[in-house]
Design a protein around this motif. Structure first.
Motif, short mmCIF file in Angstrom:
data_model
loop_
_atom_site.label_atom_id
_atom_site.label_comp_id
_atom_site.label_asym_id
_atom_site.label_seq_id
_atom_site.Cartn_x
_atom_site.Cartn_y
_atom_site.Cartn_z
N LEU A 307 0.82 -1.22 0.00
CA LEU A 307 0.00 0.00 0.00
C LEU A 307 0.85 1.26 0.00
O LEU A 307 1.84 1.37 0.75
N ARG A 308 0.42 2.23 -0.83
CA ARG A 308 1.07 3.54 -0.85
C ARG A 308 0.13 4.64 -0.34
O ARG A 308 0.55 5.53 0.38
N GLU A 309 -1.13 4.54 -0.75
CA GLU A 309 -2.10 5.59 -0.40
C GLU A 309 -3.42 4.96 0.04
O GLU A 309 -3.87 3.97 -0.53
N PHE A 324 -2.69 0.77 10.93
CA PHE A 324 -1.78 0.84 9.78
C PHE A 324 -0.33 0.55 10.17
O PHE A 324 0.59 0.91 9.44
N SER A 325 -0.12 -0.10 11.29
CA SER A 325 1.25 -0.37 11.74
C SER A 325 2.00 -1.26 10.76
O SER A 325 1.41 -2.13 10.10
N ASP A 326 3.31 -1.03 10.67
CA ASP A 326 4.22 -1.85 9.85
C ASP A 326 3.88 -1.85 8.37
O ASP A 326 4.20 -2.80 7.65
N CYS A 327 3.23 -0.78 7.90
CA CYS A 327 3.02 -0.62 6.46
C CYS A 327 4.23 0.17 5.94
O CYS A 327 4.23 1.40 5.92
N LYS A 328 5.25 -0.54 5.52
CA LYS A 328 6.57 0.04 5.25
C LYS A 328 6.57 1.10 4.15
O LYS A 328 7.36 2.04 4.18
N ASN A 329 5.68 0.94 3.15
CA ASN A 329 5.69 1.84 2.01
C ASN A 329 4.52 2.83 1.99
O ASN A 329 4.35 3.56 1.02
N ARG A 331 2.49 6.04 2.27
CA ARG A 331 2.91 7.43 2.21
C ARG A 331 1.86 8.40 2.75
O ARG A 331 2.21 9.42 3.35
N LYS A 332 0.59 8.09 2.56
CA LYS A 332 -0.43 8.99 3.09
C LYS A 332 -1.75 8.27 3.36
O LYS A 332 -2.12 7.33 2.66
N VAL A 333 -2.43 8.76 4.39
CA VAL A 333 -3.76 8.29 4.76
C VAL A 333 -4.61 9.54 4.96
O VAL A 333 -4.39 10.31 5.89
N ASN A 354 7.77 5.75 5.86
CA ASN A 354 7.59 6.63 4.70
C ASN A 354 6.31 7.46 4.76
O ASN A 354 5.97 8.17 3.81
N LEU A 355 5.59 7.37 5.87
CA LEU A 355 4.32 8.10 5.99
C LEU A 355 4.56 9.59 6.18
O LEU A 355 5.20 10.01 7.15
N LYS A 356 4.03 10.39 5.27
CA LYS A 356 4.22 11.84 5.33
C LYS A 356 2.92 12.58 5.63
O LYS A 356 2.95 13.73 6.08
#
Length: 364
Positions: A307-309, A324-329, A331-333, A354-356
């Protein structure tokens, strides 16, 4: 011998006391409070002395009679005792070659592995073995710990229950606790699946409960199909190869669970829905929740590395712990229209390097 001056003083004080007593008695008779059959309360006497403005010598106030405590029923909380009557707490042991774990007596599900079991490939539940009910399952005020039952035995690929065990049975790598095994188990409950289980898994139709973290970390499972069971939190979390979690409608046509694109949902409040489990092995980079999504369950997206977005509707009210723990990639929720929701747990986004951009509640 008492001096004359002191005798006069004592006599004067004696006369003053008699005068005071007579004055008070007359005062109560005139005000209608001096019923001869009832003694006036001490609080009324003290009040009249203050109101009179006279310089009167204080009198001893009689101690009030003890007021009996009101009779009321007090609810006594039942003490949690996970051990069934007549059973004993047990332990695990390991064979000489470290390949087999033996369970004797009743043990906590998280005590099934330890530093001795790293190389174990098989776990045997003896005739007297049983699994204790977790206190956190019965008491929601207790913070649960999420993780695999066999975290320290990652190579286990087989589970066996000795013949004659009245509390447990095993099927296709799954340990199941029988209905009535203890006072808290009113239906067959799937306790765990072995970590090395591979391929598609079908939960037996007679299973009514799937325990917390039952399939947690089973990275070789590609899909799960289960009956309309009651699901405890995180039962399908962190399954790295799983692409679909399906509910078997044949077992119960009126189930509240349903699957769409491999994602498991549950209907709530008639018109709303909840995201229960997103398969961690699903390769989609973008996920958009249904418009009527009301909440997201604990650990629902845990370990979903592809997952990215993630896009969530403005109706959303809560994001639970470790969602959303340990979702390495990741970037945004984000929530549609940038609306902040009422409840987002602080650990919902743990270990997402990588979460911004992510949603926060008003009390974050």
């Amino acid at each position: 011998m008492i001096p004359a001056r002191q005798k006069i003083t004592m006599k004067t004080k004696h006369l003053k006391r008699r005068y005071l007593t007579a004055s008070l008695l007359l005062l109560f008779l005139l005000t209608g409070c001096g019923n001869t059959s009832d003694k006036p309360p001490a609080s009324e006497i003290a009040g009249n002395e203050k109101a009179s403005g006279k310089d009167m010598e204080p009198t001893a106030t009689p101690e009030p009679a003890e007021t009996p405590e009101p009779t009321m029923e007090i609810g006594i909380e039942e003490k949690f005792d996970p051990l069934p009557p007549g059973q004993k707490y047990g332990k695990i042991s390991v064979s000489r070659d470290r390949k087999t774990i033996y369970v004797h007596g009743w043990v906590d599900p998280y005590d099934l592995s330890d530093r001795r079991t790293k190389k174990a490939e098989k776990i045997v539940f003896c005739e007297d073995a049983g699994i204790l009910t977790e206190e956190s399952v019965l008491d929601s005020s207790i913070d649960p710990w999420y993780g695999s039952r066999l975290q320290d035995a990652p190579l286990v690929k087989e589970v066996v229950v000795e013949k004659g065990n009245p509390f447990l049975y095993a099927k296709d790598g799954m340990l199941i606790k029988r209905k009535g095994a203890d006072q808290y188990t009113d239906g067959d409950q799937l306790v765990f699946c072995v970590p090395r289980k591979k391929g598609s898994v079908r939960v037996p139709e007679n299973v009514e409960y799937i325990g917390r973290c039952a399939f947690f970390g089973c990275s070789g499972i590609t899909s799960v199909r289960f009956p309309a069971s009651f699901l405890y939190n995180a039962c399908f979390a962190n399954m790295k190869s799983c692409k679909s979690i399906q509910v078997d409608k044949k077992s119960n046509k009126d189930t509240l669970f349903y699957t769409k694109d491999g994602v498991l949902y549950r209907r709530e409040f008639l018109e709303y829905t909840r995201v229960v489990a997103y398969p961690a092995g699903k390769t989609d980079r973008v996920y958009k929740a249904p418009d009527n999504t009301w909440g997201i369950s604990p650990c629902a997206f845990l370990g979903a590395d592809h997952l990215r977005e993630v896009y969530l509707p403005s109706r959303l009210k809560e994001i639970k712990e470790y969602t959303f723990s340990d979702c390495k990639n990741l970037r945004k929720v984000v929530v549609k229209n940038k609306k902040k929701i009422s409840n987002v747990e602080e650990n919902a986004f743990d270990n997402c390097p990588n979460l911004k951009e992510h949603v926060k509640d008003k009390d974050w």
